[in-house]
Design an enzyme around this catalytic site. Sequence first.
Site, PDB file in Angstrom:
ATOM      1  N   ASP A  76       0.818  -1.211   0.000  1.00 38.53           N
ATOM      2  CA  ASP A  76       0.000   0.000   0.000  1.00 38.53           C
ATOM      3  C   ASP A  76       0.857   1.268   0.000  1.00 38.53           C
ATOM      4  OD1 ASP A  76      -2.301  -1.458  -0.096  1.00 38.53           O
ATOM      5  OD2 ASP A  76      -2.775  -1.281   2.035  1.00 38.53           O
ATOM      6  N   GLY A  77       1.999   1.221   0.656  1.00 37.01           N
ATOM      7  CA  GLY A  77       2.868   2.394   0.676  1.00 37.01           C
ATOM      8  C   GLY A  77       3.332   2.779  -0.716  1.00 37.01           C
ATOM      9  N   ARG A 179      -6.151  18.148  23.538  1.00 39.75           N
ATOM     10  CA  ARG A 179      -4.831  17.865  24.121  1.00 39.75           C
ATOM     11  C   ARG A 179      -4.590  16.370  23.936  1.00 39.75           C
ATOM     12  NH1 ARG A 179      -3.222  20.292  29.838  1.00 39.75           N
ATOM     13  NH2 ARG A 179      -3.107  22.090  28.426  1.00 39.75           N
ATOM     14  N   ASP A 181      -1.647  13.191  21.902  1.00 40.00           N
ATOM     15  CA  ASP A 181      -0.390  12.927  21.202  1.00 40.00           C
ATOM     16  C   ASP A 181      -0.465  13.407  19.762  1.00 40.00           C
ATOM     17  OD1 ASP A 181       0.645  11.779  23.457  1.00 40.00           O
ATOM     18  OD2 ASP A 181       0.682   9.731  22.692  1.00 40.00           O
ATOM     19  N   THR A 192      -8.681   2.462   7.102  1.00 40.20           N
ATOM     20  CA  THR A 192      -8.160   1.168   7.536  1.00 40.20           C
ATOM     21  C   THR A 192      -6.654   1.217   7.806  1.00 40.20           C
ATOM     22  OG1 THR A 192      -8.020   0.565   5.190  1.00 40.20           O
ATOM     23  CG2 THR A 192      -9.930  -0.229   6.421  1.00 40.20           C
ATOM     24  N   ALA A 193      -6.092   2.416   7.859  1.00 39.14           N
ATOM     25  CA  ALA A 193      -4.667   2.562   8.127  1.00 39.14           C
ATOM     26  C   ALA A 193      -4.463   3.027   9.580  1.00 39.14           C
ATOM     27  CB  ALA A 193      -4.050   3.532   7.117  1.00 39.14           C
ATOM     28  N   TYR A 194      -3.705   4.090   9.776  1.00 40.47           N
ATOM     29  CA  TYR A 194      -3.399   4.576  11.122  1.00 40.47           C
ATOM     30  C   TYR A 194      -4.671   4.906  11.899  1.00 40.47           C
ATOM     31  CZ  TYR A 194      -0.797   7.417  14.605  1.00 40.47           C
ATOM     32  OH  TYR A 194      -0.261   7.933  15.748  1.00 40.47           O
TER      33      TYR A 194
END
Length: 306
Positions: A76-77, A179, A181, A192-194
Amino acid sequence: MLNSESPFTRIALAGRRNSPELLGPLSVLADFLFRRGFQVSIEAETAAMAPLSGYPSVAAEALGINNDLVIVLGGDGTMLSFARRLAPFDVPLVGINQGRLGFLTDIPQAYMEVMLGDILDGRFIEEKRTMLLARVQRESGSTPTEVLALNDIVINRGSGSAVIDLSIAIDDQFAYSLRADGLIIATPTGCTAYALSAGGPIVAPTLPVFILVPVAPHALTHRPIIVPETARLTLTVERGSDVSLHGDSQSQIPLMQGEQVTIRRSLYRATLLHPARYDYFSMLRQKLHWTETPERLRTALDEPLL
């Protein structure tokens, strides 16, 4: 012989970088296309990694000018990288999976000739996938920086820094402060990724929406939000050091406190071609192992995605 009904004439092949397994399938694929009468070229970096005699190479920047179709061998990348390059030219892509899950590269390498044969004969499903355009406005007043993404735009903190404070406005109306990360702004393609690993929903790729998913929020009441893809998002870094913006996890831009990022739907869309029997939810069942019984799971792992 070239099928006179084929919508394609000039086809480029592109592969995953630094892949020692690339030469074999690339050679098979190039020969398959040549025997069918197509004009075949190899993307320049791919040709350098896996040299094939008799096929011209073409720079990545020129793929969209000289070709009717680009076939990508990789994960995918790799597809994300070439999708961003080709979107301004509206050149379609087909993905041959050499990666892991392969949500975008949905043709198994073992079945590539059969499935590509149907696509080359005009039997395919075409999808237009929405893309994101992020514009970083510097406090210094310098020329804004733009980032194009198919999966997602992510703003997050560095590994050694504290949580960051972001202010989020939607269509110029203040929505909320966060607030955390970081924050993921994903397209349906990127759900469906990160975004999925951070607790975001799975969204069908045909829905005209974006998903905002906080990463490790300080307040548990901050949940993923779905907004129309027509929305204009403005994110301001209110507090934080070592903050960065990432596009598809492949580009990085540092952000300073007080700087703004505007995110909206890009004018460009990525064009993906799938086998005629492609079904999104069938793909999810196979990739994510959505099965009813352990017996069914064992069977599904051996089935091709048709």
